[in-house]
Scaffold this motif. Sequence first.
Motif, PDB file in Angstrom:
ATOM      1  N   ALA A  10     -10.222 -15.287   8.059  1.00  0.00           N
ATOM      2  CA  ALA A  10     -10.773 -16.252   7.102  1.00  0.00           C
ATOM      3  C   ALA A  10     -11.212 -15.557   5.824  1.00  0.00           C
ATOM      4  CB  ALA A  10     -11.966 -16.988   7.725  1.00  0.00           C
ATOM      5  N   GLY A  11     -10.870 -16.164   4.696  1.00  0.00           N
ATOM      6  CA  GLY A  11     -11.283 -15.648   3.402  1.00  0.00           C
ATOM      7  C   GLY A  11     -10.361 -14.603   2.815  1.00  0.00           C
ATOM      8  N   VAL A  12      -9.270 -14.277   3.517  1.00  0.00           N
ATOM      9  CA  VAL A  12      -8.332 -13.284   2.991  1.00  0.00           C
ATOM     10  C   VAL A  12      -7.548 -13.888   1.834  1.00  0.00           C
ATOM     11  CG1 VAL A  12      -6.224 -12.000   3.499  1.00  0.00           C
ATOM     12  CG2 VAL A  12      -8.116 -11.965   5.114  1.00  0.00           C
ATOM     13  N   ARG A  13      -7.512 -13.176   0.721  1.00  0.00           N
ATOM     14  CA  ARG A  13      -6.716 -13.573  -0.440  1.00  0.00           C
ATOM     15  C   ARG A  13      -5.661 -12.502  -0.688  1.00  0.00           C
ATOM     16  NH1 ARG A  13     -12.003 -14.236  -1.579  1.00  0.00           N
ATOM     17  NH2 ARG A  13     -12.063 -12.256  -2.737  1.00  0.00           N
ATOM     18  N   TRP A  14      -4.771 -12.744  -1.652  1.00  0.00           N
ATOM     19  CA  TRP A  14      -3.684 -11.785  -1.840  1.00  0.00           C
ATOM     20  C   TRP A  14      -4.213 -10.391  -2.171  1.00  0.00           C
ATOM     21  CZ3 TRP A  14      -2.840  -8.998  -6.243  1.00  0.00           C
ATOM     22  CH2 TRP A  14      -3.451  -9.452  -7.420  1.00  0.00           C
ATOM     23  N   GLU A  15      -5.314 -10.330  -2.953  1.00  0.00           N
ATOM     24  CA  GLU A  15      -5.835  -9.014  -3.314  1.00  0.00           C
ATOM     25  C   GLU A  15      -6.527  -8.313  -2.140  1.00  0.00           C
ATOM     26  OE1 GLU A  15      -8.964 -12.032  -4.868  1.00  0.00           O
ATOM     27  OE2 GLU A  15      -6.776 -11.862  -4.640  1.00  0.00           O
ATOM     28  N   SER A  16      -6.867  -9.080  -1.092  1.00  0.00           N
ATOM     29  CA  SER A  16      -7.519  -8.482   0.071  1.00  0.00           C
ATOM     30  C   SER A  16      -6.629  -7.451   0.759  1.00  0.00           C
ATOM     31  CB  SER A  16      -7.902  -9.566   1.077  1.00  0.00           C
ATOM     32  OG  SER A  16      -8.774 -10.530   0.511  1.00  0.00           O
ATOM     33  N   TRP A  17      -5.304  -7.612   0.631  1.00  0.00           N
ATOM     34  CA  TRP A  17      -4.392  -6.689   1.298  1.00  0.00           C
ATOM     35  C   TRP A  17      -4.386  -5.300   0.656  1.00  0.00           C
ATOM     36  CZ3 TRP A  17      -3.491  -8.597   5.769  1.00  0.00           C
ATOM     37  CH2 TRP A  17      -3.395  -9.989   5.928  1.00  0.00           C
ATOM     38  N   GLN A  18      -5.121  -5.153  -0.452  1.00  0.00           N
ATOM     39  CA  GLN A  18      -5.299  -3.834  -1.071  1.00  0.00           C
ATOM     40  C   GLN A  18      -6.502  -3.089  -0.487  1.00  0.00           C
ATOM     41  OE1 GLN A  18      -3.560  -2.354  -3.647  1.00  0.00           O
ATOM     42  NE2 GLN A  18      -2.105  -4.001  -4.039  1.00  0.00           N
ATOM     43  N   ASP A  19      -7.349  -3.801   0.254  1.00  0.00           N
ATOM     44  CA  ASP A  19      -8.625  -3.245   0.718  1.00  0.00           C
ATOM     45  C   ASP A  19      -8.482  -2.738   2.151  1.00  0.00           C
ATOM     46  OD1 ASP A  19     -11.240  -2.728   1.511  1.00  0.00           O
ATOM     47  OD2 ASP A  19     -12.072  -4.431   0.401  1.00  0.00           O
ATOM     48  N   TYR A  20      -8.205  -1.466   2.284  1.00  0.00           N
ATOM     49  CA  TYR A  20      -7.955  -0.897   3.607  1.00  0.00           C
ATOM     50  C   TYR A  20      -9.160  -1.048   4.533  1.00  0.00           C
ATOM     51  CZ  TYR A  20      -7.291   2.592   7.255  1.00  0.00           C
ATOM     52  OH  TYR A  20      -7.205   3.235   8.470  1.00  0.00           O
ATOM     53  N   ALA A  38      -1.113 -18.186   7.044  1.00  0.00           N
ATOM     54  CA  ALA A  38      -0.214 -18.117   5.891  1.00  0.00           C
ATOM     55  C   ALA A  38       0.992 -17.223   6.126  1.00  0.00           C
ATOM     56  CB  ALA A  38      -0.977 -17.648   4.656  1.00  0.00           C
ATOM     57  N   GLY A  39       1.238 -16.823   7.387  1.00  0.00           N
ATOM     58  CA  GLY A  39       2.383 -15.967   7.684  1.00  0.00           C
ATOM     59  C   GLY A  39       1.964 -14.690   8.368  1.00  0.00           C
ATOM     60  N   ARG A  40       2.926 -13.852   8.673  1.00  0.00           N
ATOM     61  CA  ARG A  40       2.625 -12.604   9.365  1.00  0.00           C
ATOM     62  C   ARG A  40       1.872 -11.654   8.436  1.00  0.00           C
ATOM     63  NH1 ARG A  40       5.164 -11.909  14.176  1.00  0.00           N
ATOM     64  NH2 ARG A  40       4.789  -9.667  14.035  1.00  0.00           N
ATOM     65  N   PRO A  41       0.740 -11.108   8.882  1.00  0.00           N
ATOM     66  CA  PRO A  41      -0.056 -10.226   8.021  1.00  0.00           C
ATOM     67  C   PRO A  41       0.732  -9.049   7.455  1.00  0.00           C
ATOM     68  CG  PRO A  41      -1.334 -10.869   9.943  1.00  0.00           C
ATOM     69  CD  PRO A  41       0.053 -11.373  10.174  1.00  0.00           C
ATOM     70  N   LEU A  42       1.612  -8.449   8.249  1.00  0.00           N
ATOM     71  CA  LEU A  42       2.351  -7.295   7.766  1.00  0.00           C
ATOM     72  C   LEU A  42       3.258  -7.672   6.592  1.00  0.00           C
ATOM     73  CD1 LEU A  42       3.035  -4.319   7.999  1.00  0.00           C
ATOM     74  CD2 LEU A  42       4.725  -4.890   9.765  1.00  0.00           C
ATOM     75  N   HIS A  43       3.817  -8.863   6.642  1.00  0.00           N
ATOM     76  CA  HIS A  43       4.666  -9.317   5.538  1.00  0.00           C
ATOM     77  C   HIS A  43       3.852  -9.491   4.258  1.00  0.00           C
ATOM     78  CE1 HIS A  43       7.554 -10.025   8.712  1.00  0.00           C
ATOM     79  NE2 HIS A  43       8.472 -10.430   7.837  1.00  0.00           N
ATOM     80  N   ARG A  44       2.652 -10.084   4.395  1.00  0.00           N
ATOM     81  CA  ARG A  44       1.819 -10.275   3.209  1.00  0.00           C
ATOM     82  C   ARG A  44       1.367  -8.925   2.635  1.00  0.00           C
ATOM     83  NH1 ARG A  44       3.643 -14.187   4.934  1.00  0.00           N
ATOM     84  NH2 ARG A  44       5.202 -13.345   3.525  1.00  0.00           N
ATOM     85  N   ALA A  45       1.002  -8.021   3.522  1.00  0.00           N
ATOM     86  CA  ALA A  45       0.579  -6.701   3.053  1.00  0.00           C
ATOM     87  C   ALA A  45       1.735  -5.956   2.402  1.00  0.00           C
ATOM     88  CB  ALA A  45       0.024  -5.889   4.224  1.00  0.00           C
ATOM     89  N   ALA A  46       2.934  -6.097   2.949  1.00  0.00           N
ATOM     90  CA  ALA A  46       4.101  -5.429   2.366  1.00  0.00           C
ATOM     91  C   ALA A  46       4.345  -5.892   0.938  1.00  0.00           C
ATOM     92  CB  ALA A  46       5.330  -5.692   3.229  1.00  0.00           C
ATOM     93  N   ALA A  47       4.118  -7.180   0.688  1.00  0.00           N
ATOM     94  CA  ALA A  47       4.378  -7.746  -0.637  1.00  0.00           C
ATOM     95  C   ALA A  47       3.241  -7.490  -1.616  1.00  0.00           C
ATOM     96  CB  ALA A  47       4.623  -9.250  -0.515  1.00  0.00           C
ATOM     97  N   PHE A  48       2.002  -7.504  -1.134  1.00  0.00           N
ATOM     98  CA  PHE A  48       0.855  -7.492  -2.048  1.00  0.00           C
ATOM     99  C   PHE A  48      -0.139  -6.358  -1.809  1.00  0.00           C
ATOM    100  CE2 PHE A  48       1.978 -12.040  -1.329  1.00  0.00           C
ATOM    101  CZ  PHE A  48       2.542 -12.275  -2.571  1.00  0.00           C
ATOM    102  N   GLY A  49       0.001  -5.647  -0.707  1.00  0.00           N
ATOM    103  CA  GLY A  49      -1.050  -4.717  -0.321  1.00  0.00           C
ATOM    104  C   GLY A  49      -0.786  -3.277  -0.676  1.00  0.00           C
ATOM    105  N   SER A  50      -1.641  -2.425  -0.113  1.00  0.00           N
ATOM    106  CA  SER A  50      -1.543  -0.977  -0.329  1.00  0.00           C
ATOM    107  C   SER A  50      -0.739  -0.360   0.808  1.00  0.00           C
ATOM    108  CB  SER A  50      -2.941  -0.356  -0.366  1.00  0.00           C
ATOM    109  OG  SER A  50      -3.532  -0.420   0.919  1.00  0.00           O
ATOM    110  N   PRO A  51      -0.145   0.816   0.584  1.00  0.00           N
ATOM    111  CA  PRO A  51       0.594   1.473   1.675  1.00  0.00           C
ATOM    112  C   PRO A  51      -0.301   1.827   2.856  1.00  0.00           C
ATOM    113  CG  PRO A  51       0.470   2.889  -0.280  1.00  0.00           C
ATOM    114  CD  PRO A  51      -0.009   1.540  -0.690  1.00  0.00           C
ATOM    115  N   GLU A  52      -1.587   2.082   2.610  1.00  0.00           N
ATOM    116  CA  GLU A  52      -2.500   2.377   3.717  1.00  0.00           C
ATOM    117  C   GLU A  52      -2.683   1.164   4.621  1.00  0.00           C
ATOM    118  OE1 GLU A  52      -2.890   5.131   0.479  1.00  0.00           O
ATOM    119  OE2 GLU A  52      -3.196   2.954   0.486  1.00  0.00           O
ATOM    120  N   VAL A  53      -2.831  -0.018   4.017  1.00  0.00           N
ATOM    121  CA  VAL A  53      -2.944  -1.253   4.808  1.00  0.00           C
ATOM    122  C   VAL A  53      -1.651  -1.520   5.558  1.00  0.00           C
ATOM    123  CG1 VAL A  53      -3.174  -3.760   4.653  1.00  0.00           C
ATOM    124  CG2 VAL A  53      -4.753  -2.289   3.390  1.00  0.00           C
ATOM    125  N   VAL A  54      -0.527  -1.324   4.888  1.00  0.00           N
ATOM    126  CA  VAL A  54       0.776  -1.535   5.526  1.00  0.00           C
ATOM    127  C   VAL A  54       0.916  -0.622   6.739  1.00  0.00           C
ATOM    128  CG1 VAL A  54       3.262  -1.220   5.232  1.00  0.00           C
ATOM    129  CG2 VAL A  54       1.942  -2.390   3.464  1.00  0.00           C
TER     130      VAL A  54
END
Length: 327
Positions: A10-20, A38-54
């Motif tokens: 809950a509360g995850v936004r696209w920029e959240s995938w940058q926050d390891y 909103a979909g598989r977390p790994l897919h969202r992180a791959a598109a919008f996140g950091s490599p550490e989160v991925v």
Amino acid sequence: MTTGRDDAWAGVRWESWQDYDDIRRRLDQGADPEGWVAGRPLHRAAAFGSPEVVAELARRVADVDALDDGVTALWEAVFHDRPENARALAAAGADPWRSMLGGWSPGRLGLAGPTPDLFPVPEGERGLTEAERAAAQEGRRLVAALGSPYYEGTGLACVAGIDAEEAMRRLEARLMADDDELLGGLLEDPYAYDSDDSLRIVGVTTVPGGCVVAQPWGYAPEMPGVMRRLSVGTVCYGMYANPASGNQGSIARDGVIEGSDLHPGGGPYPDDTPEEVLASYLYHCNAVAYSCAWAGLRPTDARAVIGPPDIWAELPERDYWSHTDIV
């Protein structure tokens, strides 16, 4: 009913995938690495996140190549030009050469992008065709030439093979003088005028490959009656950057509307052709460049879109919404 594992996202936004630290905390508290509303977390992180989160998510999923809407997380990283995320996924075992939309694999699609050396090409794997290499080269040139103009509220008709003068003739438009009072007022404050007046004024500009009919304040160039007249004997791609609902596209061919409610700069979609998938990648989130490219136009700058145009013209009064074909 949501579960505790759902609530943990809950509360995850696209920029959240940058926050390891935040993503790892959520995972440690029970967030499901395999699913999210909103979909598989790994897919969202791959598109919008950091490599550490991925890398963290890739370590926790059962299958790093699981599909979401027909593509893997690695596809998302390549499609969104996130090379470091793509490398993190490849290091976690993702397959760059698995065929997906339109027969493209993430690895082959990457050959058309800004980091063509992203993955080693295995022996026997086909690279880009000559036509695909040319399309990729033109895509990079066109995007750079157009830049990032502000075009919200703008309407365009990109017409192949005719110049501004021929477009004027087909539209039976009146050439407007630079000192025209209505034109001057519109350029100063277009929204101060009634739409019956403002929608009839368009700019027309010759560009390599054809011409662009543009209206910085409205949708007139994409009206069916305008596009049908412009497209006789050729093709025309229309676009309106609707401030309320996003970019809307349409296609006219030889006087007939053959596509509407399209999404230039969006996609790709599961039933797209290989050419459409490549265009969606090259012009992702760039509706103006996509519209020009679809019609084969090769502008060298954004003047045809943002002005000043070669010609300011006034369209005659007529029903531009009729769907009667031009004969």
